[in-house]
Motif scaffolding. Sequence first.
Motif, PDB file in Angstrom:
ATOM      1  N   GLY A   1       4.478  39.311  35.702  1.00 35.49           N
ATOM      2  CA  GLY A   1       3.811  40.600  35.779  1.00 35.49           C
ATOM      3  C   GLY A   1       2.623  40.692  34.856  1.00 35.49           C
ATOM      4  O   GLY A   1       2.398  39.830  34.000  1.00 35.49           O
ATOM      5  N   SER A   2       1.879  41.762  35.067  1.00 34.87           N
ATOM      6  CA  SER A   2       0.753  42.071  34.192  1.00 34.87           C
ATOM      7  C   SER A   2       0.930  43.495  33.682  1.00 34.87           C
ATOM      8  O   SER A   2       1.564  44.329  34.335  1.00 34.87           O
ATOM      9  N   HIS A   3       0.374  43.732  32.520  1.00 39.96           N
ATOM     10  CA  HIS A   3       0.535  45.028  31.858  1.00 39.96           C
ATOM     11  C   HIS A   3      -0.777  45.354  31.156  1.00 39.96           C
ATOM     12  O   HIS A   3      -1.217  44.600  30.292  1.00 39.96           O
ATOM     13  N   THR A   4      -1.396  46.448  31.545  1.00 36.39           N
ATOM     14  CA  THR A   4      -2.633  46.907  30.921  1.00 36.39           C
ATOM     15  C   THR A   4      -2.300  48.081  30.017  1.00 36.39           C
ATOM     16  O   THR A   4      -1.544  48.973  30.406  1.00 36.39           O
ATOM     17  N   LYS A   5      -2.881  48.069  28.809  1.00 40.42           N
ATOM     18  CA  LYS A   5      -2.606  49.137  27.839  1.00 40.42           C
ATOM     19  C   LYS A   5      -3.899  49.706  27.269  1.00 40.42           C
ATOM     20  O   LYS A   5      -4.829  48.969  26.992  1.00 40.42           O
ATOM     21  N   TYR A   6      -3.895  51.019  27.087  1.00 37.03           N
ATOM     22  CA  TYR A   6      -4.972  51.699  26.378  1.00 37.03           C
ATOM     23  C   TYR A   6      -4.637  51.583  24.889  1.00 37.03           C
ATOM     24  O   TYR A   6      -3.574  52.028  24.444  1.00 37.03           O
ATOM     25  N   ILE A   7      -5.532  50.966  24.112  1.00 31.61           N
ATOM     26  CA  ILE A   7      -5.208  50.643  22.713  1.00 31.61           C
ATOM     27  C   ILE A   7      -6.168  51.240  21.686  1.00 31.61           C
ATOM     28  O   ILE A   7      -6.025  50.973  20.493  1.00 31.61           O
ATOM     29  N   ALA A   8      -7.141  52.049  22.103  1.00 33.17           N
ATOM     30  CA  ALA A   8      -8.163  52.544  21.172  1.00 33.17           C
ATOM     31  C   ALA A   8      -7.539  53.224  19.950  1.00 33.17           C
ATOM     32  O   ALA A   8      -7.940  52.958  18.814  1.00 33.17           O
ATOM     33  N   GLN A   9      -6.567  54.089  20.156  1.00 30.59           N
ATOM     34  CA  GLN A   9      -5.930  54.778  19.030  1.00 30.59           C
ATOM     35  C   GLN A   9      -5.017  53.839  18.247  1.00 30.59           C
ATOM     36  O   GLN A   9      -4.949  53.900  17.022  1.00 30.59           O
ATOM     37  N   ALA A  10      -4.307  52.965  18.961  1.00 33.67           N
ATOM     38  CA  ALA A  10      -3.379  52.029  18.306  1.00 33.67           C
ATOM     39  C   ALA A  10      -4.115  51.097  17.353  1.00 33.67           C
ATOM     40  O   ALA A  10      -3.564  50.706  16.317  1.00 33.67           O
TER      41      ALA A  10
END
Length: 161
Positions: free
Chosen positions: A133-142
């Motif tokens: 699988g693939s997993h895209t994450k929004y990371i700007a705050q992290a």
Amino acid sequence: MTESTKFVQRVWQAFVTNKGHDANSFGHLKILSARPGVVRASMLVKEHQANRLKSLHGGLTSSLVDTMGSLALSSKGMWMTGVSTDIHVTFVRAAMVGEEIALKSEVVGQGKTLAYTRVEIESMKTGKLLAFGSHTKYIAQALKSPDNIKLSEDGEKVLQE
């Protein structure tokens, strides 16, 4: 054991301590090793993870892709790993109750706002691919978390806490 592995194990322990979905679904997941951008883990498929055919439930497989993608980001020193924007899973073969599975997650791309991971799940007994699988994450705050650390390129040393 690399500092990257130690950090991923601490992040994983925080997931488990939270007593949420990860802990209830696969709290027995074992982190085997990590280097920046790559995590390897293993897990025994248990009854509570099975569908009515006694194989690993597809929803749980999807959850493993989610969590392993997050842990791949933590292997780069990220304590907070962002929020999911997309998850895709392809099921190739069944993993049966009592079967040990191997999981590998990798960060395949990372920018200022998004990170992309790939996860593979294989049978430890046969080495055959079970799912990927693939997993895209929004990371700007992290990326701004004060709990993040900076690791050496090989993950052997903590350069900044």
